[in-house]
Design a protein around this motif. Structure first.
Motif, PDB file in Angstrom:
ATOM      1  N   SER A 139      -9.704  -9.775   7.062  1.00  0.00           N
ATOM      2  CA  SER A 139      -9.262 -10.962   7.785  1.00  0.00           C
ATOM      3  C   SER A 139     -10.483 -11.783   8.182  1.00  0.00           C
ATOM      4  CB  SER A 139      -8.450 -10.586   9.028  1.00  0.00           C
ATOM      5  OG  SER A 139      -9.268  -9.903   9.960  1.00  0.00           O
ATOM      6  N   ALA A 140     -10.247 -13.065   8.462  1.00  0.00           N
ATOM      7  CA  ALA A 140     -11.334 -13.946   8.880  1.00  0.00           C
ATOM      8  C   ALA A 140     -10.797 -15.007   9.830  1.00  0.00           C
ATOM      9  CB  ALA A 140     -11.985 -14.612   7.674  1.00  0.00           C
ATOM     10  N   LYS A 141     -11.650 -15.355  10.796  1.00  0.00           N
ATOM     11  CA  LYS A 141     -11.351 -16.484  11.683  1.00  0.00           C
ATOM     12  C   LYS A 141     -12.218 -17.654  11.265  1.00  0.00           C
ATOM     13  CE  LYS A 141     -12.592 -16.471  16.119  1.00  0.00           C
ATOM     14  NZ  LYS A 141     -12.484 -16.215  17.580  1.00  0.00           N
ATOM     15  N   ILE A 142     -11.587 -18.795  11.041  1.00  0.00           N
ATOM     16  CA  ILE A 142     -12.269 -19.975  10.534  1.00  0.00           C
ATOM     17  C   ILE A 142     -12.353 -21.015  11.636  1.00  0.00           C
ATOM     18  CG2 ILE A 142     -12.255 -21.753   8.738  1.00  0.00           C
ATOM     19  CD1 ILE A 142     -10.136 -19.846   7.304  1.00  0.00           C
ATOM     20  N   LYS A 143     -13.548 -21.475  11.912  1.00  0.00           N
ATOM     21  CA  LYS A 143     -13.721 -22.534  12.906  1.00  0.00           C
ATOM     22  C   LYS A 143     -13.259 -23.866  12.330  1.00  0.00           C
ATOM     23  CE  LYS A 143     -15.401 -20.263  16.361  1.00  0.00           C
ATOM     24  NZ  LYS A 143     -14.714 -20.224  17.666  1.00  0.00           N
ATOM     25  N   VAL A 144     -12.553 -24.636  13.157  1.00  0.00           N
ATOM     26  CA  VAL A 144     -12.119 -25.980  12.780  1.00  0.00           C
ATOM     27  C   VAL A 144     -12.505 -26.930  13.896  1.00  0.00           C
ATOM     28  CG1 VAL A 144     -10.206 -25.167  11.330  1.00  0.00           C
ATOM     29  CG2 VAL A 144      -9.815 -25.607  13.759  1.00  0.00           C
ATOM     30  N   GLY A 145     -12.584 -28.218  13.552  1.00  0.00           N
ATOM     31  CA  GLY A 145     -12.920 -29.212  14.572  1.00  0.00           C
ATOM     32  C   GLY A 145     -13.616 -30.414  13.971  1.00  0.00           C
ATOM     33  N   GLY A 146     -13.351 -31.563  14.573  1.00  0.00           N
ATOM     34  CA  GLY A 146     -14.026 -32.785  14.163  1.00  0.00           C
ATOM     35  C   GLY A 146     -13.257 -33.637  13.189  1.00  0.00           C
ATOM     36  N   ASN A 147     -12.575 -32.997  12.241  1.00  0.00           N
ATOM     37  CA  ASN A 147     -11.852 -33.750  11.219  1.00  0.00           C
ATOM     38  C   ASN A 147     -10.802 -32.840  10.598  1.00  0.00           C
ATOM     39  OD1 ASN A 147     -11.286 -34.670   8.385  1.00  0.00           O
ATOM     40  ND2 ASN A 147     -12.573 -36.384   9.036  1.00  0.00           N
ATOM     41  N   ILE A 148      -9.535 -33.168  10.788  1.00  0.00           N
ATOM     42  CA  ILE A 148      -8.481 -32.264  10.325  1.00  0.00           C
ATOM     43  C   ILE A 148      -8.357 -32.250   8.799  1.00  0.00           C
ATOM     44  CG2 ILE A 148      -7.200 -32.329  12.489  1.00  0.00           C
ATOM     45  CD1 ILE A 148      -5.267 -34.298  11.213  1.00  0.00           C
ATOM     46  N   GLY A 175     -10.802 -28.127  20.866  1.00  0.00           N
ATOM     47  CA  GLY A 175     -11.463 -29.367  20.506  1.00  0.00           C
ATOM     48  C   GLY A 175     -10.551 -30.511  20.138  1.00  0.00           C
ATOM     49  N   TYR A 176      -9.257 -30.264  20.001  1.00  0.00           N
ATOM     50  CA  TYR A 176      -8.317 -31.319  19.613  1.00  0.00           C
ATOM     51  C   TYR A 176      -7.308 -31.572  20.728  1.00  0.00           C
ATOM     52  CZ  TYR A 176      -9.864 -31.105  14.708  1.00  0.00           C
ATOM     53  OH  TYR A 176     -10.596 -31.158  13.544  1.00  0.00           O
ATOM     54  N   ASP A 177      -6.725 -32.767  20.721  1.00  0.00           N
ATOM     55  CA  ASP A 177      -5.622 -33.020  21.646  1.00  0.00           C
ATOM     56  C   ASP A 177      -4.335 -32.468  21.025  1.00  0.00           C
ATOM     57  OD1 ASP A 177      -4.675 -34.913  19.779  1.00  0.00           O
ATOM     58  OD2 ASP A 177      -5.635 -36.580  20.833  1.00  0.00           O
ATOM     59  N   THR A 180      -3.024 -34.160  17.656  1.00  0.00           N
ATOM     60  CA  THR A 180      -3.854 -33.823  16.503  1.00  0.00           C
ATOM     61  C   THR A 180      -3.681 -32.360  16.114  1.00  0.00           C
ATOM     62  OG1 THR A 180      -5.480 -35.471  17.224  1.00  0.00           O
ATOM     63  CG2 THR A 180      -6.204 -33.864  15.585  1.00  0.00           C
ATOM     64  N   SER A 181      -3.558 -31.495  17.107  1.00  0.00           N
ATOM     65  CA  SER A 181      -3.364 -30.071  16.828  1.00  0.00           C
ATOM     66  C   SER A 181      -2.053 -29.823  16.098  1.00  0.00           C
ATOM     67  CB  SER A 181      -3.393 -29.272  18.128  1.00  0.00           C
ATOM     68  OG  SER A 181      -4.680 -29.297  18.705  1.00  0.00           O
ATOM     69  N   ILE A 182      -1.015 -30.548  16.484  1.00  0.00           N
ATOM     70  CA  ILE A 182       0.282 -30.397  15.810  1.00  0.00           C
ATOM     71  C   ILE A 182       0.177 -30.849  14.360  1.00  0.00           C
ATOM     72  CG2 ILE A 182       2.651 -31.254  15.738  1.00  0.00           C
ATOM     73  CD1 ILE A 182       2.512 -31.316  18.842  1.00  0.00           C
ATOM     74  N   LYS A 183      -0.518 -31.953  14.128  1.00  0.00           N
ATOM     75  CA  LYS A 183      -0.725 -32.427  12.752  1.00  0.00           C
ATOM     76  C   LYS A 183      -1.475 -31.379  11.938  1.00  0.00           C
ATOM     77  CE  LYS A 183      -0.897 -37.372  13.901  1.00  0.00           C
ATOM     78  NZ  LYS A 183      -1.781 -38.576  13.971  1.00  0.00           N
ATOM     79  N   LEU A 184      -2.532 -30.822  12.525  1.00  0.00           N
ATOM     80  CA  LEU A 184      -3.316 -29.817  11.819  1.00  0.00           C
ATOM     81  C   LEU A 184      -2.479 -28.574  11.541  1.00  0.00           C
ATOM     82  CD1 LEU A 184      -5.938 -28.761  10.631  1.00  0.00           C
ATOM     83  CD2 LEU A 184      -6.645 -28.076  12.937  1.00  0.00           C
ATOM     84  N   ALA A 185      -1.690 -28.156  12.514  1.00  0.00           N
ATOM     85  CA  ALA A 185      -0.849 -26.968  12.325  1.00  0.00           C
ATOM     86  C   ALA A 185       0.114 -27.163  11.151  1.00  0.00           C
ATOM     87  CB  ALA A 185      -0.078 -26.670  13.605  1.00  0.00           C
ATOM     88  N   GLU A 197      -5.864 -20.463  17.117  1.00  0.00           N
ATOM     89  CA  GLU A 197      -6.436 -20.129  18.419  1.00  0.00           C
ATOM     90  C   GLU A 197      -6.988 -21.368  19.124  1.00  0.00           C
ATOM     91  OE1 GLU A 197     -10.163 -17.446  20.169  1.00  0.00           O
ATOM     92  OE2 GLU A 197      -9.359 -17.034  18.178  1.00  0.00           O
ATOM     93  N   GLN A 198      -6.723 -21.469  20.404  1.00  0.00           N
ATOM     94  CA  GLN A 198      -7.252 -22.526  21.271  1.00  0.00           C
ATOM     95  C   GLN A 198      -7.199 -23.914  20.631  1.00  0.00           C
ATOM     96  OE1 GLN A 198     -11.216 -20.967  22.548  1.00  0.00           O
ATOM     97  NE2 GLN A 198     -10.377 -21.268  24.589  1.00  0.00           N
ATOM     98  N   PRO A 199      -6.014 -24.396  20.314  1.00  0.00           N
ATOM     99  CA  PRO A 199      -5.937 -25.724  19.704  1.00  0.00           C
ATOM    100  C   PRO A 199      -6.317 -26.853  20.661  1.00  0.00           C
ATOM    101  CG  PRO A 199      -3.750 -24.874  20.144  1.00  0.00           C
ATOM    102  CD  PRO A 199      -4.703 -23.755  20.414  1.00  0.00           C
ATOM    103  N   VAL A 200      -5.971 -26.691  21.950  1.00  0.00           N
ATOM    104  CA  VAL A 200      -6.149 -27.779  22.906  1.00  0.00           C
ATOM    105  C   VAL A 200      -6.782 -27.268  24.205  1.00  0.00           C
ATOM    106  CG1 VAL A 200      -4.158 -29.048  22.010  1.00  0.00           C
ATOM    107  CG2 VAL A 200      -3.845 -27.450  23.904  1.00  0.00           C
ATOM    108  N   PRO A 201      -7.354 -28.177  25.009  1.00  0.00           N
ATOM    109  CA  PRO A 201      -7.829 -27.783  26.331  1.00  0.00           C
ATOM    110  C   PRO A 201      -6.683 -27.252  27.178  1.00  0.00           C
ATOM    111  CG  PRO A 201      -8.689 -29.952  25.749  1.00  0.00           C
ATOM    112  CD  PRO A 201      -7.642 -29.603  24.718  1.00  0.00           C
ATOM    113  N   TYR A 202      -7.010 -26.443  28.177  1.00  0.00           N
ATOM    114  CA  TYR A 202      -5.980 -25.791  28.986  1.00  0.00           C
ATOM    115  C   TYR A 202      -5.076 -26.785  29.706  1.00  0.00           C
ATOM    116  CZ  TYR A 202      -8.416 -26.807  33.368  1.00  0.00           C
ATOM    117  OH  TYR A 202      -8.989 -27.445  34.435  1.00  0.00           O
TER     118      TYR A 202
END
Length: 204
Positions: A139-148, A175-177, A180-185, A197-202
């Motif tokens: 398994s791997a965790k991939i960092k995302v952010g900046g551009n979906i 890192g996303y609102d 944007t997180s819903i679009k990425l999902a 994991e952690q799509p948006v600020p708390y």
């Protein structure tokens, strides 16, 4: 003999070491324990503030510990979590049981670790993931952010490289609102991810 939680001595001091992470050690009158590791970067003064607050408190009353440290400083959740985990570890040791028993019982017999893939161009991200796969990782965790769109291309390349059975998850580090997180999902649906994991600020 096991140290008794029913006669818990107060915290005398708390030590922390800040290198690539944070180690918390609680010193009591008759016990020194609690060694969680958190990969965080914590200003030394924050550590001293939080440590000073719990001196003299019952380390097995974790609710009271959290009530004390939570409002003391905004943020620094990793630091607060490290103190909480040290208290959990210490309490389990005091009761003479593993932490998993103290928390309600083990649900797995074995734990697996995932590879970590940074924000890289698609071909580099795919090659790095394959290298971890060859070493035995599943398994791997991939960092995302900046551009979906770039995030999608990175994950797509990785999925094509490692095949359908390799488990993938993504982490945006808040890192996303929400929109944007819903679009990425939705863009991630074809790649069969375990979780996002952690799509948006708390507070979003």
């Amino acid at each position: 003999r096991p140290w008794s939680a029913s006669r818990a001595s107060p915290v005398l001091s708390l030590a922390g070491l800040i290198l690539s992470g944070l180690v918390v050690i609680l010193f009591l009158a008759d016990l020194a324990a609690g060694f969680p590791f958190q990969r965080v970067s914590v200003p030394a003064d924050i550590g001293f503030i939080l440590a000073g607050l719990i001196v003299g408190m019952d380390p097995t009353n974790i609710h009271r510990i959290l009530q004390k440290i939570e409002p003391a400083v905004d943020g620094f959740y990793d630091s607060k979590a490290a103190i909480e985990m040290a208290c959990v570890d210490l309490t389990a040791r005091a009761c003479g049981v593993p932490v998993h028993t103290y928390l309600g019982g083990a649900v797995k017999d074995r734990l697996t670790f995932n590879a970590w893939i940074g924000i890289l161009p698609p071909d580099e991200a795919a090659a790095e993931t394959v290298s971890w796969q060859k070493k035995g990782f599943r398994s791997a965790k991939i960092k995302v952010g900046g551009n979906i769109d770039a995030d999608r291309d990175r994950v797509k390349a990785i999925r094509e490289a490692v095949g359908p059975d390799f488990k993938l998850r993504i982490d945006a580090n808040a890192g996303y609102d929400a929109d944007t997180s819903i679009k990425l999902a939705r863009m991630m649906l074809p790649f069969n991810l375990e979780h996002f994991e952690q799509p948006v600020p708390y507070d979003d």
